[in-house]
Scaffold this motif. Structure first.
Motif, PDB file in Angstrom:
ATOM      1  N   MET A   1       1.688  19.300 -14.972  1.00 47.15           N
ATOM      2  CA  MET A   1       1.643  18.591 -13.684  1.00 47.15           C
ATOM      3  C   MET A   1       2.812  19.038 -12.795  1.00 47.15           C
ATOM      4  O   MET A   1       3.911  19.251 -13.284  1.00 47.15           O
ATOM      5  CB  MET A   1       1.751  17.082 -13.928  1.00 47.15           C
ATOM      6  N   LYS A   2       2.526  19.171 -11.492  1.00 46.51           N
ATOM      7  CA  LYS A   2       3.566  19.605 -10.565  1.00 46.51           C
ATOM      8  C   LYS A   2       4.653  18.524 -10.458  1.00 46.51           C
ATOM      9  O   LYS A   2       4.367  17.335 -10.388  1.00 46.51           O
ATOM     10  CB  LYS A   2       2.913  19.810  -9.196  1.00 46.51           C
ATOM     11  N   ARG A   3       5.899  18.982 -10.472  1.00 45.52           N
ATOM     12  CA  ARG A   3       7.001  17.996 -10.378  1.00 45.52           C
ATOM     13  C   ARG A   3       7.147  17.483  -8.968  1.00 45.52           C
ATOM     14  O   ARG A   3       6.976  18.217  -8.010  1.00 45.52           O
ATOM     15  CB  ARG A   3       8.299  18.638 -10.820  1.00 45.52           C
ATOM     16  N   LYS A   4       7.478  16.216  -8.881  1.00 46.06           N
ATOM     17  CA  LYS A   4       7.635  15.612  -7.559  1.00 46.06           C
ATOM     18  C   LYS A   4       9.133  15.418  -7.310  1.00 46.06           C
ATOM     19  O   LYS A   4       9.846  14.861  -8.126  1.00 46.06           O
ATOM     20  CB  LYS A   4       6.898  14.264  -7.587  1.00 46.06           C
ATOM     21  N   TRP A   5       9.607  15.938  -6.189  1.00 43.84           N
ATOM     22  CA  TRP A   5      11.028  15.836  -5.879  1.00 43.84           C
ATOM     23  C   TRP A   5      11.314  14.818  -4.774  1.00 43.84           C
ATOM     24  O   TRP A   5      12.453  14.391  -4.613  1.00 43.84           O
ATOM     25  CB  TRP A   5      11.588  17.194  -5.422  1.00 43.84           C
ATOM     26  N   VAL A   6      10.281  14.492  -3.991  1.00 46.17           N
ATOM     27  CA  VAL A   6      10.510  13.674  -2.793  1.00 46.17           C
ATOM     28  C   VAL A   6       9.650  12.410  -2.847  1.00 46.17           C
ATOM     29  O   VAL A   6       8.486  12.466  -3.235  1.00 46.17           O
ATOM     30  CB  VAL A   6      10.180  14.510  -1.532  1.00 46.17           C
ATOM     31  N   TYR A   7      10.235  11.280  -2.494  1.00 47.26           N
ATOM     32  CA  TYR A   7       9.504  10.003  -2.482  1.00 47.26           C
ATOM     33  C   TYR A   7       9.564   9.402  -1.082  1.00 47.26           C
ATOM     34  O   TYR A   7      10.613   9.450  -0.434  1.00 47.26           O
ATOM     35  CB  TYR A   7      10.138   9.037  -3.487  1.00 47.26           C
ATOM     36  N   PHE A   8       8.459   8.818  -0.643  1.00 45.66           N
ATOM     37  CA  PHE A   8       8.431   8.170   0.670  1.00 45.66           C
ATOM     38  C   PHE A   8       8.602   6.661   0.493  1.00 45.66           C
ATOM     39  O   PHE A   8       8.208   6.103  -0.527  1.00 45.66           O
ATOM     40  CB  PHE A   8       7.081   8.418   1.369  1.00 45.66           C
ATOM     41  N   LEU A   9       9.171   6.024   1.516  1.00 43.14           N
ATOM     42  CA  LEU A   9       9.338   4.572   1.421  1.00 43.14           C
ATOM     43  C   LEU A   9       7.993   3.864   1.312  1.00 43.14           C
ATOM     44  O   LEU A   9       7.907   2.766   0.779  1.00 43.14           O
ATOM     45  CB  LEU A   9      10.090   4.024   2.639  1.00 43.14           C
ATOM     46  N   SER A  10       6.942   4.524   1.797  1.00 42.84           N
ATOM     47  CA  SER A  10       5.630   3.875   1.750  1.00 42.84           C
ATOM     48  C   SER A  10       4.934   4.099   0.401  1.00 42.84           C
ATOM     49  O   SER A  10       3.877   3.522   0.149  1.00 42.84           O
ATOM     50  CB  SER A  10       4.752   4.412   2.885  1.00 42.84           C
ATOM     51  N   ASP A  11       5.519   4.930  -0.466  1.00 35.91           N
ATOM     52  CA  ASP A  11       4.902   5.136  -1.789  1.00 35.91           C
ATOM     53  C   ASP A  11       4.932   3.825  -2.575  1.00 35.91           C
ATOM     54  O   ASP A  11       5.893   3.062  -2.466  1.00 35.91           O
ATOM     55  CB  ASP A  11       5.713   6.155  -2.612  1.00 35.91           C
ATOM     56  N   ASN A  12       3.891   3.616  -3.394  1.00 33.22           N
ATOM     57  CA  ASN A  12       3.965   2.474  -4.306  1.00 33.22           C
ATOM     58  C   ASN A  12       4.372   3.020  -5.671  1.00 33.22           C
ATOM     59  O   ASN A  12       3.569   3.599  -6.382  1.00 33.22           O
ATOM     60  CB  ASN A  12       2.609   1.763  -4.374  1.00 33.22           C
ATOM     61  N   LEU A  13       5.627   2.860  -6.010  1.00 37.24           N
ATOM     62  CA  LEU A  13       6.139   3.535  -7.212  1.00 37.24           C
ATOM     63  C   LEU A  13       5.828   2.779  -8.497  1.00 37.24           C
ATOM     64  O   LEU A  13       5.852   3.350  -9.576  1.00 37.24           O
ATOM     65  CB  LEU A  13       7.647   3.737  -7.094  1.00 37.24           C
ATOM     66  N   ASN A  14       5.574   1.484  -8.359  1.00 42.28           N
ATOM     67  CA  ASN A  14       5.212   0.701  -9.528  1.00 42.28           C
ATOM     68  C   ASN A  14       6.225   0.828 -10.664  1.00 42.28           C
ATOM     69  O   ASN A  14       5.850   1.018 -11.822  1.00 42.28           O
ATOM     70  CB  ASN A  14       3.815   1.140 -10.001  1.00 42.28           C
ATOM     71  N   ILE A  15       7.490   0.805 -10.334  1.00 48.08           N
ATOM     72  CA  ILE A  15       8.530   0.845 -11.378  1.00 48.08           C
ATOM     73  C   ILE A  15       9.230  -0.504 -11.369  1.00 48.08           C
ATOM     74  O   ILE A  15       9.868  -0.886 -10.404  1.00 48.08           O
ATOM     75  CB  ILE A  15       9.553   1.986 -11.112  1.00 48.08           C
ATOM     76  N   LYS A  16       9.047  -1.250 -12.464  1.00 49.18           N
ATOM     77  CA  LYS A  16       9.585  -2.618 -12.523  1.00 49.18           C
ATOM     78  C   LYS A  16      11.102  -2.598 -12.773  1.00 49.18           C
ATOM     79  O   LYS A  16      11.828  -3.434 -12.274  1.00 49.18           O
ATOM     80  CB  LYS A  16       8.900  -3.399 -13.663  1.00 49.18           C
ATOM     81  N   ASP A  17      11.528  -1.639 -13.597  1.00 51.71           N
ATOM     82  CA  ASP A  17      12.923  -1.605 -14.011  1.00 51.71           C
ATOM     83  C   ASP A  17      13.816  -1.059 -12.890  1.00 51.71           C
ATOM     84  O   ASP A  17      13.768   0.124 -12.557  1.00 51.71           O
ATOM     85  CB  ASP A  17      13.006  -0.717 -15.265  1.00 51.71           C
TER      86      ASP A  17
END
Ligand code: PEP
Ligand code: MG
Length: 871
Positions: A1-17
């Motif tokens: 899978m291609k690595r992701k380096w950039v995240y947008f504020l509108s992404d739903n990351l679903n990380i609880k921790d």
């Protein structure tokens, strides 16, 4: 899978921790993400992950695909703002900000206003009709970009003084050309690439490294990069920038407070060059914004369950949040907030206990000014971090380091501090700045370090050249002593005497919760009745080690000890010992009375006897002693020579003394049991443990145990009283650990003397090893202090094996630590992990140890570990 380096504020990351999220996006990125997810107004942004930085720092190049993702990010910002990056008619300007997992305020670099150039500035003028504003932005960009990317200090630009804004830009570019030997870059995309590299590289700048060393932040985490559309607090009179705390970070009061500057950018506030206005000004000038702000940030605090330090900007009457993070707070605030949040049902007791640290507790053991001493107050500033300190005035961080090296206490006085000063600040007792507010660098660092700080002392005029301070008509020189009170803002001439401070009620409450949560007990190493009283006050659950030799050193006793050592035969020795007995007995009685029912572990004599006599070369002391004891000087010298050993720590000491001179043990044991029986008759509960030091052979222990059994029976008969007691051994030689199985058959308890055990396992002298352990740490041969924190790999492994063996043979055996490690947080976690029953440390470390014992429980529960039972 291609690595992701950039995240947008509108992404739903679903990380609880949250911890994990901060690990990816950095603290600032995670804060922005929370703000956006809660629907609070945040300028659009995207975040380059810390892993991209880690890749860059390892390979000295961007990872494949990073730039493509960044360009997509720019497109996203363009779409959200309706502006275009690099376009002169409708330009998008951005900020490129660092942000590591753990907050490192001001330590790494940040670039604001990126996207501006000669053309864009004209476009901004056309659009806003405000040339001052447009040139101000360009000016700021040239300063920051030249500093971060080309190493041309901002201060150099500040020396340029031209009234005409446009001309200033020309001068700035000339200076840049002179220093960088090229034109100031005009391509925004090129600038963006350089800015990202600059922020990545700032992870390794010296001040960031120093900060990580002080706060023990791992070296390999890297920083995230936050790229965000700019909003302008310096646009017009309906604009400004502010920092607020959702509660008071000085005293914990549940009321938002902060500071604000009209027509300014955030950096103006944080740098502390200017003195800001209190947040309340917004209440009058922009009441709607103020109430919105109040509502939003309280919501944020409830969601994130911690006090927030929030940066915001108002652009032309519209509010934006730029950052939120857990606020650094003083120890006083930390304990109050932790308790209040339990009352408000925001936190559980366990969570509250994890919110305070040993350093917070240390603070309350720090002194305050003696209230009876008249104070000569010379000036007052804003109290920014409480506590009292006394020291010599120093005017630079370098000087602070130099003077502190000579064990002299210093107070750093500056007009403002910056990130480069942190190493010097760590060495100072406290700080004073002539400018800045409570959100300035000095104030934030002081609160983080738990040191007193006074800011905005505008009456002080520092003459750096002549190294003097002028305060109205008073002149003070570098090196003169001052005293500061960070709670009142008062600066006092001279040295005010300091006295111990009291624990606040909230801390007492937190420690009572800690005591309930901790499974492991915390005892104190206390040798005298005064120590024992103090230990009890500090919350000790008994005495884990009473070093009886310390009772010998008191004035009226040492003489008998010395005569006993000099005795020519056993009879004379016994005679003199009988004179020592009443002293010891009285001390023991006091210990039992103070501890009334709590365990009192008394160790028989341990140190080599030469410690009670002066060294051979101290002729004057020898003459004096000979006179005092009324003995021949030559006899004394002969005895000193006789006691001399090449390796005293491995010589005639510990139980070896009690075997060569059983009468010493007999006297001590008699004193202990007579004391115990007599106080029992007074109605005191006695919980006695007798401990044999430096055992390495089973028979040594049995020899001493027999004396204890015989003498105790004798005393019981004489006194007509009986009592239960335990007899155990110190575990402080490697061989004792290796024969734990044998010892455990006969011992009621083991107490690990980790000072000696560390000495013998490493073969490092506990007294002399700093000589090479410090360079060892510098050369990365070892990365911790083995006499402070238990060496889990070596010493710890030996302890674990012996504990497991001992428990197999004697499941009721009690196990503890009484070496210095008993007060060390990491060692306490280790002790708990391997199922020890108690730790024992010096009285002042007891509260910290109690907290650490409770935290150990909470950490293990979280990791679902109960205890290590096999290797
Ligand atoms: C030890 O060795 O860890 C210990 C507690 O004994 P002392 O420090 O008195 O040698
Ligand atoms: Mg020892």
């Amino acid at each position: 899978m291609k690595r992701k380096w950039v995240y947008f504020l509108s992404d739903n990351l679903n990380i609880k921790d949250t911890d994990k999220l901060k690990g990816i996006l950095g603290g600032k990125g995670a804060g922005l993400y929370f703000l956006a997810r809660m629907g609070l107004p945040v300028p659009p942004a995207f975040i380059i992950s810390t892993s991209a930085c880690q890749y860059y720092l390892r390979n000295k190049k961007f990872p494949k695909g990073l730039l493509e993702e960044v360009y997509l990010g720019i497109k996203y910002l363009e779409k959200r703002t309706g502006k275009r990056f690099g376009n002169k008619d409708n330009p998008l300007l951005i900020s490129v900000r660092s942000g590591a997992k753990f907050s490192m305020p001001g330590m790494m670099d940040t670039i604001l206003n990126l996207g501006i150039n000669d053309e864009v500035v004209k476009g901004i003028i056309r659009k806003t009709n405000n040339p001052d504003f447009a040139y101000d932005i360009y000016k700021r960009f040239i300063e920051i970009f030249s500093d971060v990317i080309f190493g041309i200090k901002r201060e150099e630009f500040w020396k340029i003084s031209v009234d005409d804004k446009e001309k200033t830009i020309e001068k700035y570019k000339e200076l840049f050309y002179e220093r960088a030997k090229k034109e100031f870059p005009q391509d925004p995309y090129e600038c963006l690439k350089m800015a990202i590299e600059g922020v990545f590289n700032s992870w390794n700048n010296p001040r960031a490294k120093e900060y990580r060393k002080i706060y023990q932040i791992p070296e390999d985490l890297g920083t995230a990069v936050n790229i965000q559309a700019m909003v302008f607090g310096n646009w017009n009179e309906r604009s400004g920038t502010g920092v607020l705390f959702t509660r008071n970070v000085k005293n914990g009061e549940n009321k938002i407070y902060g500071e604000f500057l009209f027509q300014a950018q955030g950096e103006d506030l944080v740098a502390g060059h200017v003195t800001p206005l209190p947040l309340e000004v917004l209440k009058d000038k922009m009441p709607e914004i103020y109430s919105k702000l109040e509502r939003y940030v309280k919501k944020l605090e409830r969601k994130l369950k911690d006090v927030q330090d929030v940066e915001f900007t108002i652009e032309d009457g519209k509010l934006y949040f730029l950052q939120t993070r857990a606020a650094k707070r003083t120890p006083l605030a930390a304990v109050k907030i932790a308790c209040d949040m339990v009352k408000e049902k925001l936190l559980t007791k366990e969570e509250a206990i994890m919110r305070i640290s040993g350093e917070d507790i240390d603070y309350f053991l720090h002194p305050t000014f003696d209230p009876n001493y008249p104070l000569e107050i010379i000036t007052k500033g804003k109290p920014a971090s409480p506590g009292c300190a006394v020291g010599e005035i120093v005017l630079s961080a370098e000087k602070a380091i130099e003077i502190a090296k000579q064990n002299r206490k210093v107070i750093l006085v500056r007009d403002f501090t910056k990130a480069d000063d942190v190493a010097g600040m760590a060495k100072a007792e406290g700080f004073v700045t002539t400018t800045g507010g409570e959100t300035s660098h000095a104030a934030v660092v002081a609160r983080g370090m738990g040191k007193p700080c006074i800011v905005g002392c505008s009456e002080i005029d520092i003459d750096f050249e002549n190294k003097i301070l002028k305060i109205k008509d008073i002149i003070l020189k570098e090196g003169d002593k001052i005293s500061i009170n960070g709670a009142t803002g008062e600066i006092i001439k001279g040295e005010v005497p300091l006295i111990k401070s009291e624990f606040p009620e909230e801390l007492k409450l937190l420690l009572s919760w800690a005591e309930k949560i901790a499974k492991m007990k915390v005892r104190a190493n206390a040798d005298t009745p005064i120590d024992a009283e103090n230990a009890k006050k500090m919350g000790a659950n008994g005495i884990g080690l009473a070093r009886t030799e310390h009772m010998f050193f008191a004035k009226e006793r040492i003489k008998y000890v010395q005569l006993m050592i000099l005795a020519k035969d056993e009879k004379e020795r016994k005679d003199i010992l009988s004179k020592l007995l009443p002293f010891q007995k009285n001390d023991f009685k006091e210990l039992f009375r103070v501890m009334n029912g709590l365990p009192v572990t008394i160790r028989t004599l341990d140190p080599p006897l030469h410690e009670f006599l002066p060294p051979k070369e101290k002729t004057e002391a020898i003459n004096e002693l000979a006179k005092e004891l009324n003995i021949d000087k030559q006899v004394l010298i002969r005895k000193i020579e006789e006691l001399e050993e090449h390796n005293p720590m491995m010589g005639l000491r510990g139980c070896r003394l009690g075997i060569i001179y059983p009468e010493i043990t007999e006297m001590q044991i008699r004193a202990i049991f007579e004391a115990a029986c007599e106080v029992k008759q007074e109605g005191i509960k006695v919980n006695l443990e007798i401990m044999v030091p430096l055992v390495s052979i089973l028979e040594e222990f049995l020899f001493q145990k027999e004396i204890v059994e015989n003498i105790s029976k004798e005393v019981f008969r004489e006194k007509g009283v009986k009592l239960d007691y335990k007899i155990g051994t110190m575990m402080e030689t490697p061989r004792a650990c290796l024969i734990a199985k044998e010892l455990a058959k006969y011992a009621d308890f083991f107490s690990y003397g980790t000072n000696d055990l560390t000495q013998f396992v490493f073969g490092f002298s506990r007294d002399d090893s700093p000589k090479f352990l410090v360079p060892y740490q510098q050369r990365k041969i070892i990365n911790f202090e083995p006499f402070k924190t238990i060496d889990e790999k070596g010493v710890g492994s030996l302890i674990l094996d012996s504990v497991l063996e001992a428990k197999r043979i004697n499941k009721n055996i009690k196990i503890g630590i009484c070496g210095e490690h008993g007060g060390d947080e990491k060692s306490i976690l280790f002790a708990r992990k391997i199922g020890m029953d108690y730790v024992s440390c010096s009285p002042y470390r007891v509260p910290k140890a109690l907290l650490a014992a409770a935290q150990a429980e909470i950490i293990l529960k979280k990791k679902k570990i109960t205890q290590i039972t096999t290797k």
